[in-house]
Design a protein around this motif. Structure first.
Motif, mmCIF file in Angstrom:
data_model
loop_
_atom_site.group_PDB
_atom_site.id
_atom_site.type_symbol
_atom_site.label_atom_id
_atom_site.label_comp_id
_atom_site.label_asym_id
_atom_site.label_seq_id
_atom_site.Cartn_x
_atom_site.Cartn_y
_atom_site.Cartn_z
ATOM 1 N N ILE A 205 33.858 71.607 34.817
ATOM 2 C CA ILE A 205 34.004 70.811 33.596
ATOM 3 C C ILE A 205 34.976 71.487 32.631
ATOM 4 C CG2 ILE A 205 32.025 71.862 32.409
ATOM 5 C CD1 ILE A 205 31.417 69.029 31.337
ATOM 6 N N GLU A 206 34.961 72.827 32.594
ATOM 7 C CA GLU A 206 35.899 73.550 31.736
ATOM 8 C C GLU A 206 37.324 73.462 32.280
ATOM 9 O OE1 GLU A 206 34.013 77.298 31.972
ATOM 10 O OE2 GLU A 206 32.764 76.986 30.184
ATOM 11 N N MET A 207 37.446 73.481 33.604
ATOM 12 C CA MET A 207 38.774 73.365 34.205
ATOM 13 C C MET A 207 39.361 71.980 33.954
ATOM 14 S SD MET A 207 37.891 75.402 37.757
ATOM 15 C CE MET A 207 39.493 75.169 38.519
ATOM 16 N N PHE A 208 38.509 70.957 33.918
ATOM 17 C CA PHE A 208 38.994 69.617 33.606
ATOM 18 C C PHE A 208 39.401 69.512 32.142
ATOM 19 C CE2 PHE A 208 36.458 67.969 37.359
ATOM 20 C CZ PHE A 208 37.586 67.763 38.126
ATOM 21 N N THR A 209 38.741 70.277 31.283
ATOM 22 C CA THR A 209 39.141 70.311 29.870
ATOM 23 C C THR A 209 40.533 70.917 29.740
ATOM 24 O OG1 THR A 209 36.830 70.552 29.170
ATOM 25 C CG2 THR A 209 38.536 71.155 27.574
ATOM 26 N N VAL A 210 40.777 71.987 30.488
ATOM 27 C CA VAL A 210 42.110 72.597 30.523
ATOM 28 C C VAL A 210 43.134 71.579 31.008
ATOM 29 C CG1 VAL A 210 43.553 74.332 31.650
ATOM 30 C CG2 VAL A 210 41.251 74.938 30.877
ATOM 31 N N GLN A 211 42.788 70.867 32.070
ATOM 32 C CA GLN A 211 43.706 69.882 32.638
ATOM 33 C C GLN A 211 44.063 68.816 31.614
ATOM 34 O OE1 GLN A 211 42.352 68.332 36.379
ATOM 35 N NE2 GLN A 211 43.968 66.807 36.533
ATOM 36 N N SER A 212 43.080 68.318 30.889
ATOM 37 C CA SER A 212 43.323 67.271 29.891
ATOM 38 C C SER A 212 44.189 67.778 28.747
ATOM 39 C CB SER A 212 41.996 66.745 29.339
ATOM 40 O OG SER A 212 41.212 66.171 30.347
ATOM 41 N N THR A 213 43.920 68.995 28.275
ATOM 42 C CA THR A 213 44.669 69.553 27.147
ATOM 43 C C THR A 213 46.122 69.815 27.527
ATOM 44 O OG1 THR A 213 42.628 70.610 26.361
ATOM 45 C CG2 THR A 213 44.705 71.367 25.409
ATOM 46 N N VAL A 214 46.328 70.399 28.709
ATOM 47 C CA VAL A 214 47.696 70.685 29.151
ATOM 48 C C VAL A 214 48.460 69.387 29.391
ATOM 49 C CG1 VAL A 214 49.096 71.698 30.997
ATOM 50 C CG2 VAL A 214 47.072 72.907 30.157
ATOM 51 N N ALA A 215 47.779 68.378 29.945
ATOM 52 C CA ALA A 215 48.434 67.099 30.240
ATOM 53 C C ALA A 215 48.933 66.416 28.974
ATOM 54 C CB ALA A 215 47.483 66.178 30.990
ATOM 55 N N ALA A 216 48.355 66.759 27.822
ATOM 56 C CA ALA A 216 48.762 66.146 26.560
ATOM 57 C C ALA A 216 50.028 66.768 25.978
ATOM 58 C CB ALA A 216 47.615 66.250 25.540
ATOM 59 N N LEU A 217 50.494 67.875 26.552
ATOM 60 C CA LEU A 217 51.709 68.512 26.059
ATOM 61 C C LEU A 217 52.940 67.676 26.421
ATOM 62 C CD1 LEU A 217 51.048 72.249 27.075
ATOM 63 C CD2 LEU A 217 50.811 71.226 24.795
ATOM 64 N N PRO A 218 54.000 67.778 25.621
ATOM 65 C CA PRO A 218 55.232 67.028 25.924
ATOM 66 C C PRO A 218 55.832 67.440 27.272
ATOM 67 C CG PRO A 218 55.269 67.885 23.680
ATOM 68 C CD PRO A 218 54.107 68.530 24.356
ATOM 69 N N ASP A 219 56.403 66.473 27.966
ATOM 70 C CA ASP A 219 57.140 66.680 29.215
ATOM 71 C C ASP A 219 56.258 67.078 30.402
ATOM 72 O OD1 ASP A 219 59.458 66.179 27.729
ATOM 73 O OD2 ASP A 219 59.718 68.313 27.262
ATOM 74 N N ILE A 220 54.934 66.996 30.249
ATOM 75 C CA ILE A 220 54.021 67.288 31.352
ATOM 76 C C ILE A 220 53.631 65.974 32.018
ATOM 77 C CG2 ILE A 220 51.832 68.299 32.060
ATOM 78 C CD1 ILE A 220 53.798 70.348 31.013
ATOM 79 N N ARG A 221 53.916 65.864 33.303
ATOM 80 C CA ARG A 221 53.643 64.626 34.024
ATOM 81 C C ARG A 221 52.334 64.665 34.795
ATOM 82 N NH1 ARG A 221 55.450 63.605 38.895
ATOM 83 N NH2 ARG A 221 57.129 65.126 38.823
ATOM 84 N N HIS A 222 52.005 65.827 35.345
ATOM 85 C CA HIS A 222 50.779 65.954 36.123
ATOM 86 C C HIS A 222 50.330 67.404 36.095
ATOM 87 C CE1 HIS A 222 47.764 65.034 39.145
ATOM 88 N NE2 HIS A 222 48.197 66.031 39.896
#
Length: 318
Positions: A205-222
């Motif tokens: 669940i914490e790793m998915f939180t990281v995934q969501s936060t990083v995905a919100a950064l500019p120029d990040i597609r996946h």
């Protein structure tokens, strides 16, 4: 069990070599269109694989039908063709559907879905199509020695036969193969029952939180986040294990040399995933490129950060 029909039904290796040749043909097509539309394919991201699927659908669909005499380039060179039980070539519609049954599981196998998808009904359907489909296709290719039909052939009642041999009675598939295929598909549905509950627990669940936060950064597609251990051979022949957290990001803009972005991602890991402090390294892998299924091109750069050093930098800034 019925005896193997060696005369009419095409053998395993002849069929495989024909498929390999066809993959080379599609790869060349993908290479040349990639030279022209590489920027477009990058922006398509995971949807870019649909481009390869459509090209493959047209190639195999048309040539394996009556229009192409049931022969792709590979089948023509290896002197095999696709026919029905009467020895006749199949219609275009049947050929398109036949290819779809074969290709869709492989198309979806590397599809990029949102985190919310992992907690929905569609996860079970996707698991059935991908894992049930791929395992069934491979199993039948290897072990159905009588009719040599894989899943897509069974679905459409088609056979791959030697082109220069008169039509024969194709024989019947051993019913045990169908039972095994059913078990493989059942297992594919059951597996998500375990995985869907697992991802709701720590540390997932914490790793998915990281995934969501990083995905919100500019120029990040996946974004893909994983935690694991690698072994390093030290002097004297001794090996030691190194625990790490890895974040792999696909970029929509070529920023693989942007160390500041990599550091920002590593800090997000440190803030959102407390267990990162117990790891030896936080690795950020930045990738720029495309994958259209039949061809792909990319460049990447990785950055390793010491979690304790990053924590010290944050403390100093505070």
């Amino acid at each position: 069990m019925t005896e193997v029909h060696k005369g009419w039904i095409a053998g395993f290796w002849r069929r495989i070599f024909a498929f390999v040749i066809d993959c080379w043909v599609l790869g060349l097509i993908g290479f040349f269109i990639g030279l022209i539309f590489d920027d477009v394919f990058v922006q398509l991201g995971g949807w870019g694989r649909l481009v390869g699927f459509i090209i493959g659908l047209l190639y195999f669909g048309v040539l394996n039908s009556a229009i192409g005499g049931g022969q792709t380039a590979g089948k023509r060179l290896l002197k095999v063709r696709v026919v029905n039980s009467s020895g006749q070539t199949i219609s275009l519609g049947e050929s398109l559907l036949r290819y779809s049954v074969f290709a869709v599981p492989f198309l979806l196998n590397r599809a990029q879905f949102s985190i919310e998808f992992l907690d929905s009904f569609f996860l079970y359907l996707m698991s059935l199509i991908v894992f049930g489909g791929i395992l069934s296709i491979l199993y039948l290719y290897l072990f159905n020695r009588v009719t040599r039909q894989s899943l897509h052939d069974l679905a459409l009642g088609t056979y791959v036969v030697n082109a220069n041999v008169p039509a024969q009675e194709p024989g019947k598939i051993w019913k045990g193969h169908l039972v095994i295929v059913g078990l493989l598909c059942t297992a594919a549905i059951v597996v998500p029952v375990y995985t869907s509950s697992l991802v709701k627990e720590e540390p997932f669940i914490e790793m998915f939180t990281v995934q969501s936060t990083v995905a919100a950064l500019p120029d990040i597609r996946h974004v893909e986040v994983s935690s694991g251990t690698s072994f390093i051979n030290a002097k004297g022949g001794k090996s030691s294990s190194v625990a790490f957290v890895s974040v792999k990001v696909a970029l929509s803009v070529n920023r693989i040399d942007d160390e500041d972005l990599a550091r920002e991602i590593a800090l997000i890991v440190l803030n959102e995933y407390p267990d990162a402090l117990s790891k030896k390294a936080i690795r950020v892998v930045m990738v720029y490129g495309y994958d259209i299924g039949i061809w792909g091109a990319s460049s990447s750069h990785y950055y390793d950060f010491d979690p304790l050093v990053l924590e010290g930098e944050l403390s100093f800034q505070d």
